[in-house]
Design a protein around this motif. Structure first.
Motif, PDB file in Angstrom:
ATOM      1  N   THR A 121     -11.780 -36.964  54.907  1.00 36.04           N
ATOM      2  CA  THR A 121     -12.024 -37.318  56.301  1.00 36.04           C
ATOM      3  C   THR A 121     -13.525 -37.405  56.545  1.00 36.04           C
ATOM      4  O   THR A 121     -14.269 -36.482  56.257  1.00 36.04           O
ATOM      5  N   ASN A 123     -14.886 -38.691  59.612  1.00 36.09           N
ATOM      6  CA  ASN A 123     -15.223 -38.698  61.032  1.00 36.09           C
ATOM      7  C   ASN A 123     -15.322 -37.279  61.575  1.00 36.09           C
ATOM      8  O   ASN A 123     -14.440 -36.787  62.286  1.00 36.09           O
ATOM      9  N   ASP A 125     -17.292 -36.223  63.818  1.00 30.50           N
ATOM     10  CA  ASP A 125     -17.545 -36.216  65.258  1.00 30.50           C
ATOM     11  C   ASP A 125     -16.259 -36.104  66.072  1.00 30.50           C
ATOM     12  O   ASP A 125     -16.310 -35.879  67.286  1.00 30.50           O
ATOM     13  N   ALA A 126     -15.118 -36.270  65.415  1.00 27.30           N
ATOM     14  CA  ALA A 126     -13.839 -36.207  66.130  1.00 27.30           C
ATOM     15  C   ALA A 126     -13.391 -34.770  66.373  1.00 27.30           C
ATOM     16  O   ALA A 126     -12.393 -34.538  67.049  1.00 27.30           O
ATOM     17  N   TYR A 127     -14.140 -33.798  65.816  1.00 30.48           N
ATOM     18  CA  TYR A 127     -13.758 -32.393  65.914  1.00 30.48           C
ATOM     19  C   TYR A 127     -14.741 -31.611  66.778  1.00 30.48           C
ATOM     20  O   TYR A 127     -15.916 -31.967  66.879  1.00 30.48           O
ATOM     21  N   SER A 134     -10.986 -34.471  74.506  1.00 31.09           N
ATOM     22  CA  SER A 134     -11.226 -35.724  73.796  1.00 31.09           C
ATOM     23  C   SER A 134     -11.375 -35.547  72.289  1.00 31.09           C
ATOM     24  O   SER A 134     -11.365 -36.534  71.549  1.00 31.09           O
ATOM     25  N   LYS A 135     -11.518 -34.301  71.835  1.00 34.93           N
ATOM     26  CA  LYS A 135     -11.693 -34.054  70.407  1.00 34.93           C
ATOM     27  C   LYS A 135     -10.667 -33.047  69.901  1.00 34.93           C
ATOM     28  O   LYS A 135     -10.033 -32.331  70.677  1.00 34.93           O
ATOM     29  N   ILE A 162      -7.096 -35.473  61.443  1.00 32.22           N
ATOM     30  CA  ILE A 162      -6.885 -36.578  62.377  1.00 32.22           C
ATOM     31  C   ILE A 162      -6.197 -37.767  61.716  1.00 32.22           C
ATOM     32  O   ILE A 162      -5.621 -38.613  62.406  1.00 32.22           O
TER      33      ILE A 162
END
Length: 226
Positions: A121, A123, A125-127, A134-135, A162
């Motif tokens: 993974t 990304n 910034d998704a956590y 939003s995360k 994700i």
């Protein structure tokens, strides 16, 4: 103005009372004392049991104020005495525990990136380590992890991938940056109900290894100390 409810005061009183009772019991526990160093514990949970006519108390062993992974004990306490005890203290040496506690929080992101890289993974910034709409939230804490008869300072990360939406439980060494444990949280759980005495059967909060602890019965005479 700071207020404390009667229920909370009662809970705190119970915890303090059990601290003394359990400390007295552990003072004669070979498995608690044999690993060296000065050790301590915290009462993590107290459940009243009407059927057993006592309280079930779960403690977690700590070192330098940090919990030791899957190291602790369960007690059945009746009339201010230990009636039953089930210990699962780690045999790992406490004197060799890694002590580089500094800057752990600052290193958490780098350590978490190791878990993400292992899963493929990219990304990050998704956590978020905070609650976020939003995360994807990441649950993280600092522990000592028993490894090769040593206690390694480590970070635990529980989160959802994700990409696959599968839950993961990672433990990463703070010093070596190596993955100490990786387990999927999306598993089925089967319990052999005939394997244990039903009085003290439990699943430890962080135990996913199917560890089968030995039950210990303590007589009232064994529960009192000078």
């Amino acid at each position: 103005m700071f207020c404390v409810s009667a229920g909370l005061l009662s809970s705190l009183a119970f915890s303090q009372n059990y601290n003394a009772i359990i400390a007295d019991y552990l003072s004669s526990s070979a498995s608690f004392r044999k690993n060296g160093s000065t050790k301590s514990f915290v009462v993590k949970n107290v459940d009243e049991s009407n059927s057993l006519k006592g309280d079930l108390v779960y403690i977690e062993e700590t070192l330098n104020g940090i919990p030791i992974y899957n190291s602790g004990a369960n007690f059945l306490i009746k009339k201010n005495k230990v009636s039953y005890a089930k210990e699962y203290f780690t045999p790992a040496s406490h004197t060799s525990a890694s002590k580089k506690v500094k800057s752990i929080n600052e290193n958490s992101l780098d350590l978490f990136d190791i878990a993400l890289t292992d899963l493929g993974t990219v990304n990050g910034d998704a956590y978020s380590f905070e609650k976020s709409k939003s995360k994807v939230s990441v649950n993280s804490k600092t522990i000592y992890y028993p490894k090769n008869n040593e206690l390694r300072l480590a970070k635990v990360f529980d989160f959802e991938d994700i990409n696959t939406h599968l839950g993961w439980h990672y433990i990463i060494d703070v010093e070596t940056k190596k993955i100490l444990s990786k387990q999927s949280l999306t598993v089925s759980c089967q319990v052999d109900h005939g394997a244990y005495d039903p009085i003290l059967v439990d699943i430890k909060p962080e135990s996913k290894t199917g560890f089968k602890p030995k039950f210990v019965e303590v007589s009232s005479a064994d529960s009192s100390y000078d």
